[in-house]
Write a protein that holds these residues in place. Structure first.
Motif, PDB file in Angstrom:
ATOM      1  N   ILE A   8      61.643 -35.904  47.699  1.00  0.00           N
ATOM      2  CA  ILE A   8      62.846 -36.526  47.152  1.00  0.00           C
ATOM      3  C   ILE A   8      63.663 -37.132  48.279  1.00  0.00           C
ATOM      4  O   ILE A   8      63.698 -36.589  49.383  1.00  0.00           O
ATOM      5  CB  ILE A   8      63.677 -35.496  46.346  1.00  0.00           C
ATOM      6  CG1 ILE A   8      64.830 -36.189  45.604  1.00  0.00           C
ATOM      7  CG2 ILE A   8      64.174 -34.350  47.227  1.00  0.00           C
ATOM      8  CD1 ILE A   8      65.477 -35.300  44.554  1.00  0.00           C
ATOM      9  N   GLY A   9      64.272 -38.264  48.010  1.00  0.00           N
ATOM     10  CA  GLY A   9      65.081 -38.887  49.040  1.00  0.00           C
ATOM     11  C   GLY A   9      65.765 -40.136  48.542  1.00  0.00           C
ATOM     12  O   GLY A   9      65.795 -40.430  47.343  1.00  0.00           O
ATOM     13  N   ALA A  10      66.326 -40.885  49.484  1.00  0.00           N
ATOM     14  CA  ALA A  10      67.088 -42.085  49.163  1.00  0.00           C
ATOM     15  C   ALA A  10      67.081 -43.010  50.362  1.00  0.00           C
ATOM     16  O   ALA A  10      66.545 -42.675  51.417  1.00  0.00           O
ATOM     17  CB  ALA A  10      68.518 -41.706  48.765  1.00  0.00           C
ATOM     18  N   ASN A  11      67.693 -44.162  50.184  1.00  0.00           N
ATOM     19  CA  ASN A  11      67.774 -45.149  51.264  1.00  0.00           C
ATOM     20  C   ASN A  11      69.108 -45.035  51.991  1.00  0.00           C
ATOM     21  O   ASN A  11      70.085 -44.533  51.449  1.00  0.00           O
ATOM     22  CB  ASN A  11      67.582 -46.555  50.703  1.00  0.00           C
ATOM     23  CG  ASN A  11      66.200 -46.764  50.130  1.00  0.00           C
ATOM     24  OD1 ASN A  11      65.324 -45.910  50.271  1.00  0.00           O
ATOM     25  ND2 ASN A  11      65.995 -47.885  49.484  1.00  0.00           N
ATOM     26  N   SER A  12      69.155 -45.556  53.195  1.00  0.00           N
ATOM     27  CA  SER A  12      70.344 -45.371  54.030  1.00  0.00           C
ATOM     28  C   SER A  12      71.546 -46.164  53.548  1.00  0.00           C
ATOM     29  O   SER A  12      72.689 -45.810  53.842  1.00  0.00           O
ATOM     30  CB  SER A  12      70.024 -45.751  55.482  1.00  0.00           C
ATOM     31  OG  SER A  12      69.595 -47.105  55.573  1.00  0.00           O
ATOM     32  N   ALA A  13      71.312 -47.274  52.792  1.00  0.00           N
ATOM     33  CA  ALA A  13      72.417 -48.051  52.218  1.00  0.00           C
ATOM     34  C   ALA A  13      72.163 -48.209  50.725  1.00  0.00           C
ATOM     35  O   ALA A  13      72.118 -49.309  50.182  1.00  0.00           O
ATOM     36  CB  ALA A  13      72.530 -49.408  52.901  1.00  0.00           C
ATOM     37  N   ASP A  14      72.025 -47.079  50.050  1.00  0.00           N
ATOM     38  CA  ASP A  14      71.529 -47.014  48.677  1.00  0.00           C
ATOM     39  C   ASP A  14      72.604 -47.223  47.618  1.00  0.00           C
ATOM     40  O   ASP A  14      72.394 -46.927  46.453  1.00  0.00           O
ATOM     41  CB  ASP A  14      70.874 -45.645  48.442  1.00  0.00           C
ATOM     42  CG  ASP A  14      69.612 -45.755  47.607  1.00  0.00           C
ATOM     43  OD1 ASP A  14      69.460 -46.742  46.887  1.00  0.00           O
ATOM     44  OD2 ASP A  14      68.777 -44.830  47.673  1.00  0.00           O
ATOM     45  N   GLY A  15      73.766 -47.707  48.015  1.00  0.00           N
ATOM     46  CA  GLY A  15      74.873 -47.765  47.072  1.00  0.00           C
ATOM     47  C   GLY A  15      75.045 -49.091  46.365  1.00  0.00           C
ATOM     48  O   GLY A  15      74.353 -50.082  46.635  1.00  0.00           O
ATOM     49  N   PHE A  16      76.011 -49.100  45.452  1.00  0.00           N
ATOM     50  CA  PHE A  16      76.400 -50.289  44.706  1.00  0.00           C
ATOM     51  C   PHE A  16      77.885 -50.533  44.973  1.00  0.00           C
ATOM     52  O   PHE A  16      78.747 -49.915  44.349  1.00  0.00           O
ATOM     53  CB  PHE A  16      76.147 -50.104  43.217  1.00  0.00           C
ATOM     54  CG  PHE A  16      74.691 -49.881  42.883  1.00  0.00           C
ATOM     55  CD1 PHE A  16      73.825 -50.948  42.776  1.00  0.00           C
ATOM     56  CD2 PHE A  16      74.187 -48.595  42.696  1.00  0.00           C
ATOM     57  CE1 PHE A  16      72.489 -50.764  42.476  1.00  0.00           C
ATOM     58  CE2 PHE A  16      72.855 -48.389  42.402  1.00  0.00           C
ATOM     59  CZ  PHE A  16      71.991 -49.477  42.291  1.00  0.00           C
ATOM     60  N   PRO A  17      78.207 -51.417  45.911  1.00  0.00           N
ATOM     61  CA  PRO A  17      79.603 -51.616  46.316  1.00  0.00           C
ATOM     62  C   PRO A  17      80.393 -52.436  45.300  1.00  0.00           C
ATOM     63  O   PRO A  17      80.659 -53.619  45.496  1.00  0.00           O
ATOM     64  CB  PRO A  17      79.467 -52.347  47.649  1.00  0.00           C
ATOM     65  CG  PRO A  17      78.168 -53.081  47.542  1.00  0.00           C
ATOM     66  CD  PRO A  17      77.266 -52.219  46.710  1.00  0.00           C
ATOM     67  N   MET A  18      80.776 -51.795  44.205  1.00  0.00           N
ATOM     68  CA  MET A  18      81.532 -52.483  43.157  1.00  0.00           C
ATOM     69  C   MET A  18      82.921 -52.898  43.652  1.00  0.00           C
ATOM     70  O   MET A  18      83.504 -53.863  43.159  1.00  0.00           O
ATOM     71  CB  MET A  18      81.664 -51.581  41.927  1.00  0.00           C
ATOM     72  CG  MET A  18      80.341 -51.141  41.341  1.00  0.00           C
ATOM     73  SD  MET A  18      79.318 -52.553  40.821  1.00  0.00           S
ATOM     74  CE  MET A  18      77.923 -51.692  40.086  1.00  0.00           C
ATOM     75  N   ALA A  35      66.791 -30.990  46.838  1.00  0.00           N
ATOM     76  CA  ALA A  35      65.811 -30.399  47.752  1.00  0.00           C
ATOM     77  C   ALA A  35      66.200 -28.968  48.102  1.00  0.00           C
ATOM     78  O   ALA A  35      65.355 -28.064  48.118  1.00  0.00           O
ATOM     79  CB  ALA A  35      65.687 -31.248  49.011  1.00  0.00           C
ATOM     80  N   ARG A  36      67.471 -28.748  48.391  1.00  0.00           N
ATOM     81  CA  ARG A  36      67.944 -27.393  48.709  1.00  0.00           C
ATOM     82  C   ARG A  36      67.774 -26.451  47.524  1.00  0.00           C
ATOM     83  O   ARG A  36      67.334 -25.299  47.686  1.00  0.00           O
ATOM     84  CB  ARG A  36      69.418 -27.446  49.111  1.00  0.00           C
ATOM     85  CG  ARG A  36      69.711 -28.027  50.488  1.00  0.00           C
ATOM     86  CD  ARG A  36      71.212 -28.115  50.705  1.00  0.00           C
ATOM     87  NE  ARG A  36      71.570 -28.347  52.101  1.00  0.00           N
ATOM     88  CZ  ARG A  36      72.821 -28.370  52.551  1.00  0.00           C
ATOM     89  NH1 ARG A  36      73.836 -28.189  51.704  1.00  0.00           N
ATOM     90  NH2 ARG A  36      73.076 -28.574  53.829  1.00  0.00           N
ATOM     91  N   THR A  37      68.120 -26.937  46.342  1.00  0.00           N
ATOM     92  CA  THR A  37      68.061 -26.086  45.150  1.00  0.00           C
ATOM     93  C   THR A  37      66.633 -25.703  44.820  1.00  0.00           C
ATOM     94  O   THR A  37      66.341 -24.538  44.508  1.00  0.00           O
ATOM     95  CB  THR A  37      68.709 -26.814  43.962  1.00  0.00           C
ATOM     96  OG1 THR A  37      70.059 -27.165  44.296  1.00  0.00           O
ATOM     97  CG2 THR A  37      68.712 -25.933  42.718  1.00  0.00           C
ATOM     98  N   LEU A  38      65.723 -26.671  44.874  1.00  0.00           N
ATOM     99  CA  LEU A  38      64.318 -26.366  44.611  1.00  0.00           C
ATOM    100  C   LEU A  38      63.778 -25.399  45.651  1.00  0.00           C
ATOM    101  O   LEU A  38      63.032 -24.464  45.320  1.00  0.00           O
ATOM    102  CB  LEU A  38      63.503 -27.654  44.590  1.00  0.00           C
ATOM    103  CG  LEU A  38      63.766 -28.598  43.409  1.00  0.00           C
ATOM    104  CD1 LEU A  38      63.116 -29.953  43.650  1.00  0.00           C
ATOM    105  CD2 LEU A  38      63.243 -27.983  42.113  1.00  0.00           C
ATOM    106  N   SER A  39      64.149 -25.619  46.913  1.00  0.00           N
ATOM    107  CA  SER A  39      63.700 -24.724  47.978  1.00  0.00           C
ATOM    108  C   SER A  39      64.198 -23.302  47.750  1.00  0.00           C
ATOM    109  O   SER A  39      63.459 -22.325  47.943  1.00  0.00           O
ATOM    110  CB  SER A  39      64.178 -25.245  49.328  1.00  0.00           C
ATOM    111  OG  SER A  39      63.807 -24.376  50.375  1.00  0.00           O
ATOM    112  N   ALA A  40      65.454 -23.177  47.320  1.00  0.00           N
ATOM    113  CA  ALA A  40      66.020 -21.849  47.060  1.00  0.00           C
ATOM    114  C   ALA A  40      65.297 -21.137  45.921  1.00  0.00           C
ATOM    115  O   ALA A  40      65.291 -19.900  45.857  1.00  0.00           O
ATOM    116  CB  ALA A  40      67.509 -21.967  46.741  1.00  0.00           C
ATOM    117  N   ARG A  41      64.673 -21.912  45.024  1.00  0.00           N
ATOM    118  CA  ARG A  41      63.897 -21.328  43.920  1.00  0.00           C
ATOM    119  C   ARG A  41      62.470 -21.021  44.341  1.00  0.00           C
ATOM    120  O   ARG A  41      61.658 -20.599  43.517  1.00  0.00           O
ATOM    121  CB  ARG A  41      63.865 -22.304  42.747  1.00  0.00           C
ATOM    122  CG  ARG A  41      65.206 -22.628  42.132  1.00  0.00           C
ATOM    123  CD  ARG A  41      65.762 -21.519  41.290  1.00  0.00           C
ATOM    124  NE  ARG A  41      64.800 -21.013  40.321  1.00  0.00           N
ATOM    125  CZ  ARG A  41      65.059 -20.039  39.457  1.00  0.00           C
ATOM    126  NH1 ARG A  41      66.256 -19.466  39.465  1.00  0.00           N
ATOM    127  NH2 ARG A  41      64.160 -19.607  38.610  1.00  0.00           N
TER     128      ARG A  41
END
Length: 499
Positions: A317-327, A378-384
């Motif tokens: 799981i992850g995302a991009n470094s500028a993954d936003g929508f600057p409304m 990622a943290r939550t799944l790891s904790a499980r």
């Protein structure tokens, strides 16, 4: 029956060896595909009956078997939608309501029952745009690397996510698009062996709305056992937007078509239902989007993960470094929205006052919508006790990348697919090709083994319940580092949890 099937497949393999069109035999009939070097593809395969007429706003229905050999050399229609010209991955078909088709790429040498790993791609587009036909979504290079690749269409907009009092009178309404995705996975389970795929080794992956679909599949009871690994690209996980219930979605549907019965709704012309709804008009008052239907979406993804309601499978799981929508790009307005935390936000996102409003709008929205939720998932799944790996894609490829301060939303897709040469825009640079090579290799490793590590790529450690590290994928090469966004993400987490 078995002898006939074996004869059909043998003939198909013989024809392929002689340069003729490859064939395959699935439960609903015979297919004729096409060959491209060491890869064979079959496109436009119906996995459910056309969702038109009496099937509009019903669960996907079984495909009727056909006689003869069906041509499978071209994409079927992508699902009905209004145009979205800025799309970086434009569809290549004329969208229609009749759209429940999928596509398969496989190594040319793969024989039925070969037990190759399978990957299923579910596209993004805000649940209102997109399809399986964009050039950069080609499964050719996954098949080149020993994987059977499947891409699917699913109902979008009001066709896919709709509730209405007229439908409620028949006990209908809900996330039909999600039901389509599950039906496609059931098709894979029943038929993929005929393409050399292993139904017991299926990875699903998607981006944006497709990433959100991954989080749905992880919790949907009907999807259990249909997949064994998941990759979530920019899929969120927190309740960053109000999730409508069936009842509230029905009120929204009523605003679109007041007073109509189910029969009258199904009689509406296709262009009336499609309307102008696209990613440029998602605030349409007659569209609810995905809803908590108790069948596919049970609750907020991170809550489902914490409660142990998600499938116990490995997850990237992850995302991009500028993954936003600057409304909003006015910095004062952006920071004013933080209320008592305005000064803290300004110190994190614009400490010296020189960051552009575009970058501040991008960073603040990206952290809330995708980047911090990915860390939390990622943290939550790891904790499980689950295996989870977290990444950040950071190559600022598009023209907007440098202005936005990193890799924009969806820009990672052609790198994961290793299809940079097929994207819109300029030819890829040599360093980009190397980034794509590494990212694609991680994805292929995960599809084949359940872990992204392997020969030829840097190590990628598992996430932990308190992870502050991330696997960076950018021009400097893949590496596992302390997350440079940690202070920002901690700030987002504190505000989200009311601390």
């Amino acid at each position: 029956m078995a002898a006939t099937l074996a004869a059909t497949l043998t003939l198909g393999q013989t024809a392929l060896a002689q340069g003729a069109a490859p064939t395959a035999k699935i439960a609903s009939g015979a297919l004729r595909g096409s060959a491209d070097g060491a890869v064979v593809s079959f496109k436009g395969i119906p996995y459910a009956a056309a969702p038109v007429g009496a099937n509009r706003w019903r669960s996907p229905q079984p495909v009727k078997a056909w006689t003869g050999v069906r041509d499978a050399t071209a994409y079927g229609n992508d699902c009905a939608q209004a145009p979205f010209p800025p799309d970086a991955a434009p569809i290549q078909t004329s969208p229609r309501e009749d759209c429940l088709y999928l596509n398969v790429w496989k190594p040319a040498t793969a024989k039925p029952g070969a037990k190759l790993p399978v990957v299923v791609w579910i596209h993004g587009g805000g649940f209102v745009n997109g399809g399986s036909s964009p050039a950069v979504y080609s499964g050719h290079n996954f098949a080149r690397d020993g994987v059977v690749f499947v891409s699917i269409n699913y109902r979008l907009g009001r066709y896919g996510f709709f509730a209405h009092p007229g439908l409620a009178a028949e006990g209908l309404g809900g996330n039909f698009g999600f039901q389509d995705q599950i039906a496609a996975l059931k098709w894979v389970k029943a038929n993929i062996a005929q393409f050399g795929g292993d139904a017991g080794q299926v990875t699903v992956f998607g981006e944006s709305a497709g990433g959100m679909s991954m989080l749905m599949l992880l919790q949907a009871p009907e999807a259990k056992g249909l997949f064994h690994r998941v990759i979530v690209e920019s899929g969120g996980g927190r309740a960053t937007l109000a999730q409508p219930t069936m009842a509230s979605a029905a009120r929204t549907g009523e605003r679109f078509a007041p007073g109509l019965t189910a029969a009258q709704l199904r009689a509406l012309p296709e262009d009336k239902v499609t309307g102008t709804l696209s990613m440029m008009s998602m605030g349409d008052r007659g569209y609810s989007g995905p809803m908590l239907d108790g069948r596919t979406l049970l609750g907020v993804a991170v809550d489902a993960a914490a409660a142990g309601l998600m499938a116990r499978v490995p997850v990237i799981i992850g995302a991009n470094s500028a993954d936003g929508f600057p409304m909003v790009t006015d910095k004062d307005k952006i920071f004013a929205a933080y209320g008592a935390d305005a000064d803290a936000a300004r110190k994190l996102y614009d400490a010296d006052g020189t960051t552009s409003g575009l970058q501040v709008g991008t960073m603040t929205s990206a952290d809330v919508m995708f980047i911090e939720p990915a860390r939390l998932m990622a943290r939550t799944l790891s904790a499980r006790g689950e295996k989870a790996w977290i990444y950040r894609f950071g190559y600022p490829a598009s023209e907007m990348g440098p202005a936005m301060g990193g890799a924009p939303h969806a820009s990672e897709i052609p790198y994961a697919f290793d299809t940079l040469q097929l994207r819109k825009g300029p030819a890829p640079k040599p360093e980009e090709l190397e980034v794509a090579k590494q990212m694609h290799r991680y994805w292929v490793n995960f599809i084949k083994t359940g872990a992204p590590d392997g020969a030829g790529v840097p190590a990628w450690p598992l996430a932990t319940p308190t992870a502050t590290t991330v696997q960076m994928l950018d021009a400097a090469g893949a590496r596992h580092i302390e997350d440079p966004y940690t202070a920002r993400l901690n700030f987002v987490e504190r505000r989200a949890e009311g601390k």
